[in-house]
Design an enzyme around this catalytic site. Structure first.
Site, mmCIF file in Angstrom:
data_model
loop_
_atom_site.group_PDB
_atom_site.id
_atom_site.type_symbol
_atom_site.label_atom_id
_atom_site.label_comp_id
_atom_site.label_asym_id
_atom_site.label_seq_id
_atom_site.Cartn_x
_atom_site.Cartn_y
_atom_site.Cartn_z
ATOM 1 N N GLU A 52 -3.105 11.083 2.999
ATOM 2 C CA GLU A 52 -4.067 10.903 4.091
ATOM 3 C C GLU A 52 -4.150 12.244 4.793
ATOM 4 O O GLU A 52 -3.142 12.745 5.313
ATOM 5 C CB GLU A 52 -3.611 9.821 5.049
ATOM 6 C CG GLU A 52 -3.634 8.448 4.429
ATOM 7 C CD GLU A 52 -3.425 7.378 5.468
ATOM 8 O OE1 GLU A 52 -4.427 6.791 5.911
ATOM 9 O OE2 GLU A 52 -2.270 7.140 5.861
ATOM 10 N N ASP A 78 0.315 5.057 0.555
ATOM 11 C CA ASP A 78 -0.590 6.144 0.932
ATOM 12 C C ASP A 78 -0.029 7.457 0.395
ATOM 13 O O ASP A 78 0.829 8.092 1.013
ATOM 14 C CB ASP A 78 -0.749 6.211 2.452
ATOM 15 C CG ASP A 78 -1.557 5.057 3.004
ATOM 16 O OD1 ASP A 78 -2.507 4.649 2.327
ATOM 17 O OD2 ASP A 78 -1.232 4.565 4.087
ATOM 18 N N GLU A 88 0.843 -1.196 0.000
ATOM 19 C CA GLU A 88 0.000 0.000 0.000
ATOM 20 C C GLU A 88 0.876 1.244 0.000
ATOM 21 O O GLU A 88 1.796 1.363 0.809
ATOM 22 C CB GLU A 88 -0.897 -0.020 1.238
ATOM 23 C CG GLU A 88 -1.708 1.212 1.482
ATOM 24 C CD GLU A 88 -2.452 1.140 2.813
ATOM 25 O OE1 GLU A 88 -3.094 2.146 3.156
ATOM 26 O OE2 GLU A 88 -2.381 0.111 3.494
#
Length: 459
Positions: free
Chosen positions: A235, A232, A230
């Protein structure tokens, strides 16, 4: 991402996902364009978005009977995992009316709370589609990913997240023959938390061993979780922002079982790094960089640019650095510098040395290096990853890991504890779902291509 367990928290009475396809609601993906850029310029690509299958209504394949209600399974339809997948059908979605998801040209709006005929929906997650049956796959090595975002209506406790997940391009249909829904219905989710609240994994239900959540009337956990790399990219809310790579040992979605999925009681037992290596400007010591009225002013829209630099300067190289910059009101804003004791003040990007030094300075477990660090996640980036766009609240830690002091039991003056200005009492889902019901995030103007080609602005 620190915790996505609560991402599936919503208040529709009969929303869950299965592997067969229902016919009561036609599935029509909202269109959304994006651009592919080279040194010769940018061209527009026609795409669309699809709702994650965990939000959808699933019913008996021959009628309207729910397969899942509240936070429990229908044991008649789902006496075991295989039978449940064979008995239950996943239906289409009313994107705007039920879920508060709308598109316009190159813009996507995700509303936090949407009242509808079933009660209300809370949060959502969608994926960018290349066709009606396949996700758009991004190979980001030696490339640049850029988008505009408006977080002005995201207060403490909420997270507008845009990230890449190493999901299967077809949602798992080819690998798992019992998955008849596929990417068209948003199946195949995975992330570095190895979430166990996913209701169908690998073409089977996750009903066996299901435990209803004690603080979420719509969620629970099963025996299985689903793990994968993953990245990111974003965020954030209006107070704090972070970008965070999370490596895993493999390159594609992998089902885990029980404590091997990690989780609160056994956090570092999985094949993935649950913590990641985050760059949050506030946590890294610059408290005047990001927020309302600050250098990156979250009261209005801005552009986020992320560059994935390899050791060879080519797409066949290995990821060595993730650089970030912003553009707002025509001005390019370089990323903030680190101001943390024990770390170099020259750091302004994510590198392996930055991550190692941050783990040491903050006294954090270095699961990032254990699972291969930047080189580990680089393998999935070379294969291709799916773009995820979402808005959510956090039933596990109230989003304090993003925008407040966390852990709350630690001295806030200790390096790495302070992550934003939100109070440690903020972010409780019962509070934000009432007081911030009108919150939303708008993602727009997605561009992807050669480094230096997706944005313009003056220094």
């Amino acid at each position: 991402m620190f915790s996505k367990v609560a991402l599936y928290a919503f208040a529709l009475i009969s929303v869950v996902h299965g592997q067969l396809v229902g016919t009561y609601q036609t599935e029509t993906h909202p269109s959304m364009s994006w651009q592919k850029c080279t040194k010769s310029g940018c061209t527009t690509t026609a795409g669309s978005v699809v709702l994650d299958s965990n939000w959808r209504w699933v019913h008996s394949k021959s009628g309207y009977t729910n397969c899942y209600t509240g936070n429990t399974w229908n044991t008649t339809a789902c006496p075991d995992n295989k039978s449940c997948a064979a008995n239950c059908a996943l239906d289409g979605a009313d994107y705007s009316g039920t879920y508060g998801i709308t598109t316009s040209g190159n813009a996507l709006t995700l509303k936090f709370v949407t009242n509808n005929s079933n009660g209300k929906n809370i949060g959502s997650r969608v994926y960018l589609m290349a066709s009606d049956t396949k996700y758009q796959m991004f190979k980001v090595l030696n490339q640049e990913f850029t988008f505009d975002v408006d977080v002005s209506k995201l207060p403490c406790g909420l997270n507008g997240a845009l990230y890449f997940s190493a999901m299967d391009e077809d949602g798992g249909m080819a690998r798992f023959s019992t998955n008849k829904a596929g990417a068209k219905y948003g199946t195949g989710y995975c992330d570095s938390q190895c979430p166990r609240d996913i209701k169908f994994i690998n073409g089977e239900a996750n009903a066996e061993g299901w435990q209803a959540s004690a603080n979420d009337a719509n969620a629970g956990t099963g025996n299985y979780g689903t793990c994968c790399n993953e990245m990111d990219v974003w965020e954030a809310n209006s107070i704090s922002a972070a970008y965070t790579p999370h490596p895993c040992d493999g390159t594609q979605a992998s089902r885990c079982s029980g404590t091997a999925c990690g989780g609160d009681s056994n956090r570092y037992a999985s094949i993935c790094d649950p913590d990641g290596c985050d760059f949050n400007s506030f946590r890294m010591g610059d408290k005047s960089f990001y927020g309302p009225g600050l250098k990156v002013n979250t009261n209005s829209k801005f552009t986020v640019v992320t560059q994935f630099i390899t050791d060879s300067g080519t797409a066949s190289g290995t990821l060595k650095e993730i650089r970030r910059l912003y553009v707002q009101n025509g001005k390019v804003i370089q990323n903030s510098k680190v101001s943390v004791p024990g770390m170099s003040s020259s750091y302004d990007s994510v590198t392996q040395q930055f991550c190692t030094d941050a783990k040491t300075a903050f006294g954090d477990t270095d699961s990032f290096s254990k699972h291969g660090g930047l080189a580990g996640i680089s393998k999935s980036m070379a294969t291709g990853m799916v773009l995820v766009l979402s808005v959510w609240d956090d039933h596990s830690a109230n989003m304090l890991w993003l925008d407040s002091n966390y852990p709350t039991t630690s001295d806030a003056t200790k390096a790495g504890v302070a992550r934003g200005t939100c109070a440690t009492s903020s972010g409780k889902p019962t509070d934000v779902e009432a007081s911030a019901a009108n919150s939303q995030v708008i993602y727009s103007n997605i561009k992807f291509g050669d480094i230096g080609t997706t944005y313009t602005g003056t220094a």
